[in-house]
Scaffold this motif. Sequence first.
Motif, PDB file in Angstrom:
ATOM      1  N   GLN A  74     -18.919 -17.277 -65.096  1.00  0.00           N
ATOM      2  CA  GLN A  74     -18.531 -18.072 -63.927  1.00  0.00           C
ATOM      3  C   GLN A  74     -17.247 -17.551 -63.276  1.00  0.00           C
ATOM      4  OE1 GLN A  74     -20.170 -20.367 -62.269  1.00  0.00           O
ATOM      5  NE2 GLN A  74     -18.504 -20.589 -60.809  1.00  0.00           N
ATOM      6  N   ILE A  75     -16.254 -17.256 -64.065  1.00  0.00           N
ATOM      7  CA  ILE A  75     -14.976 -16.795 -63.503  1.00  0.00           C
ATOM      8  C   ILE A  75     -15.142 -15.418 -62.841  1.00  0.00           C
ATOM      9  CG2 ILE A  75     -14.061 -15.730 -65.612  1.00  0.00           C
ATOM     10  CD1 ILE A  75     -11.355 -17.115 -64.786  1.00  0.00           C
ATOM     11  N   ILE A  76     -15.992 -14.583 -63.429  1.00  0.00           N
ATOM     12  CA  ILE A  76     -16.260 -13.273 -62.821  1.00  0.00           C
ATOM     13  C   ILE A  76     -17.036 -13.450 -61.523  1.00  0.00           C
ATOM     14  CG2 ILE A  76     -17.483 -11.079 -63.122  1.00  0.00           C
ATOM     15  CD1 ILE A  76     -16.834 -11.289 -66.118  1.00  0.00           C
ATOM     16  N   HIS A  77     -17.989 -14.371 -61.515  1.00  0.00           N
ATOM     17  CA  HIS A  77     -18.778 -14.620 -60.302  1.00  0.00           C
ATOM     18  C   HIS A  77     -17.883 -15.091 -59.152  1.00  0.00           C
ATOM     19  CE1 HIS A  77     -22.164 -15.677 -57.787  1.00  0.00           C
ATOM     20  NE2 HIS A  77     -21.631 -16.877 -57.626  1.00  0.00           N
ATOM     21  N   GLU A  78     -16.949 -15.980 -59.444  1.00  0.00           N
ATOM     22  CA  GLU A  78     -16.027 -16.458 -58.408  1.00  0.00           C
ATOM     23  C   GLU A  78     -15.194 -15.299 -57.848  1.00  0.00           C
ATOM     24  OE1 GLU A  78     -13.705 -19.696 -59.983  1.00  0.00           O
ATOM     25  OE2 GLU A  78     -15.503 -20.830 -60.502  1.00  0.00           O
ATOM     26  N   HIS A  79     -14.714 -14.441 -58.732  1.00  0.00           N
ATOM     27  CA  HIS A  79     -13.938 -13.267 -58.316  1.00  0.00           C
ATOM     28  C   HIS A  79     -14.801 -12.356 -57.435  1.00  0.00           C
ATOM     29  CE1 HIS A  79     -11.258  -9.844 -58.390  1.00  0.00           C
ATOM     30  NE2 HIS A  79     -12.165  -9.107 -59.012  1.00  0.00           N
ATOM     31  N   GLU A  80     -16.022 -12.132 -57.849  1.00  0.00           N
ATOM     32  CA  GLU A  80     -16.931 -11.261 -57.113  1.00  0.00           C
ATOM     33  C   GLU A  80     -17.209 -11.800 -55.710  1.00  0.00           C
ATOM     34  OE1 GLU A  80     -21.317  -9.196 -57.800  1.00  0.00           O
ATOM     35  OE2 GLU A  80     -20.690 -10.856 -59.084  1.00  0.00           O
ATOM     36  N   VAL A 132      -8.274 -12.923 -54.154  1.00  0.00           N
ATOM     37  CA  VAL A 132      -8.990 -11.942 -54.977  1.00  0.00           C
ATOM     38  C   VAL A 132      -8.115 -11.493 -56.145  1.00  0.00           C
ATOM     39  CG1 VAL A 132      -9.955  -9.605 -55.016  1.00  0.00           C
ATOM     40  CG2 VAL A 132     -10.468 -11.119 -53.111  1.00  0.00           C
ATOM     41  N   GLY A 133      -6.854 -11.187 -55.856  1.00  0.00           N
ATOM     42  CA  GLY A 133      -5.945 -10.746 -56.908  1.00  0.00           C
ATOM     43  C   GLY A 133      -5.747 -11.803 -57.972  1.00  0.00           C
ATOM     44  N   THR A 134      -5.603 -13.039 -57.552  1.00  0.00           N
ATOM     45  CA  THR A 134      -5.424 -14.128 -58.515  1.00  0.00           C
ATOM     46  C   THR A 134      -6.690 -14.330 -59.344  1.00  0.00           C
ATOM     47  OG1 THR A 134      -3.829 -15.223 -57.090  1.00  0.00           O
ATOM     48  CG2 THR A 134      -4.880 -16.581 -58.767  1.00  0.00           C
ATOM     49  N   SER A 135      -7.837 -14.371 -58.685  1.00  0.00           N
ATOM     50  CA  SER A 135      -9.081 -14.595 -59.433  1.00  0.00           C
ATOM     51  C   SER A 135      -9.379 -13.421 -60.360  1.00  0.00           C
ATOM     52  CB  SER A 135     -10.257 -14.850 -58.493  1.00  0.00           C
ATOM     53  OG  SER A 135     -10.584 -13.698 -57.740  1.00  0.00           O
ATOM     54  N   GLY A 136      -9.044 -12.213 -59.956  1.00  0.00           N
ATOM     55  CA  GLY A 136      -9.218 -11.055 -60.825  1.00  0.00           C
ATOM     56  C   GLY A 136      -8.278 -11.111 -62.010  1.00  0.00           C
ATOM     57  N   GLY A 137      -7.050 -11.509 -61.769  1.00  0.00           N
ATOM     58  CA  GLY A 137      -6.082 -11.639 -62.859  1.00  0.00           C
ATOM     59  C   GLY A 137      -6.486 -12.705 -63.862  1.00  0.00           C
ATOM     60  N   GLU A 138      -7.097 -13.774 -63.377  1.00  0.00           N
ATOM     61  CA  GLU A 138      -7.511 -14.864 -64.259  1.00  0.00           C
ATOM     62  C   GLU A 138      -8.605 -14.445 -65.237  1.00  0.00           C
ATOM     63  OE1 GLU A 138      -8.610 -17.908 -61.480  1.00  0.00           O
ATOM     64  OE2 GLU A 138      -6.571 -18.703 -61.383  1.00  0.00           O
ATOM     65  N   ILE A 139      -9.317 -13.368 -64.916  1.00  0.00           N
ATOM     66  CA  ILE A 139     -10.396 -12.928 -65.804  1.00  0.00           C
ATOM     67  C   ILE A 139      -9.845 -12.593 -67.187  1.00  0.00           C
ATOM     68  CG2 ILE A 139     -12.103 -11.099 -66.218  1.00  0.00           C
ATOM     69  CD1 ILE A 139     -12.578 -11.108 -63.148  1.00  0.00           C
ATOM     70  N   ARG A 140      -8.777 -11.841 -67.250  1.00  0.00           N
ATOM     71  CA  ARG A 140      -8.216 -11.428 -68.539  1.00  0.00           C
ATOM     72  C   ARG A 140      -6.905 -12.139 -68.889  1.00  0.00           C
ATOM     73  NH1 ARG A 140     -10.634  -9.511 -72.465  1.00  0.00           N
ATOM     74  NH2 ARG A 140      -9.027  -8.050 -73.049  1.00  0.00           N
ATOM     75  N   HIS A 141      -6.263 -12.732 -67.915  1.00  0.00           N
ATOM     76  CA  HIS A 141      -4.966 -13.387 -68.158  1.00  0.00           C
ATOM     77  C   HIS A 141      -5.158 -14.902 -68.133  1.00  0.00           C
ATOM     78  CE1 HIS A 141      -2.655  -9.674 -67.970  1.00  0.00           C
ATOM     79  NE2 HIS A 141      -3.437  -9.314 -66.960  1.00  0.00           N
ATOM     80  N   THR A 142      -5.498 -15.449 -69.275  1.00  0.00           N
ATOM     81  CA  THR A 142      -5.769 -16.881 -69.358  1.00  0.00           C
ATOM     82  C   THR A 142      -4.536 -17.719 -69.034  1.00  0.00           C
ATOM     83  OG1 THR A 142      -5.318 -16.843 -71.729  1.00  0.00           O
ATOM     84  CG2 THR A 142      -7.606 -16.559 -71.048  1.00  0.00           C
TER      85      THR A 142
END
Length: 169
Positions: A74-80, A132-142
């Motif tokens: 889900q978090i990756i889909h939102e980033h995408e 985009v930067g925030t959502s991408g960062g959230e993928i690995r930075h909980t």
Amino acid sequence: MNDAHLHMVVNHFPIIGTILGLGILITGMILKNNSVKNTAYVLFIVAAVFAAFSMGTGEGAEEMVEDMPNIGKQIIHEHEEIAEKLALILYLLAAVSLTGLILNLKNHSKAKLISFIAAIVAMGAVFIATLVGTSGGEIRHTEIRNENTVSNSPNENSAVQKESKEDNE
């Protein structure tokens, strides 16, 4: 080098390049200097090229990390989804920038109008780029995720439940 690594290498330039380009474009508009504006236009075009590279490596990166603990699809889909919007805006900005470059070189009367259009599109791109930067960062930075983002980690979920229980007491 795999797609995840390549994605990490190229994904920062569309964001940083657009932010820098906007600052340079505004400076060029204030100074009424076409050379400075042209520099911004070139940065916008390069940012769009890197956005295409980033989109091309994103799918492979997704395949590598989507099943990792604390990631989730889900978090990756939102980033995408947000990244696709940014890419489209950057492609539009590149087209406007190419037009601006040509009109500046020809000293065309519409060159000033194009610089205002480019600035407006770039402002929108910068806004989307921050998402985009925030959502991408959230993928690995909980640690930068908001409370509404669901974690796949049982330890984190129990810690959140314990904290929530303490707040209710």
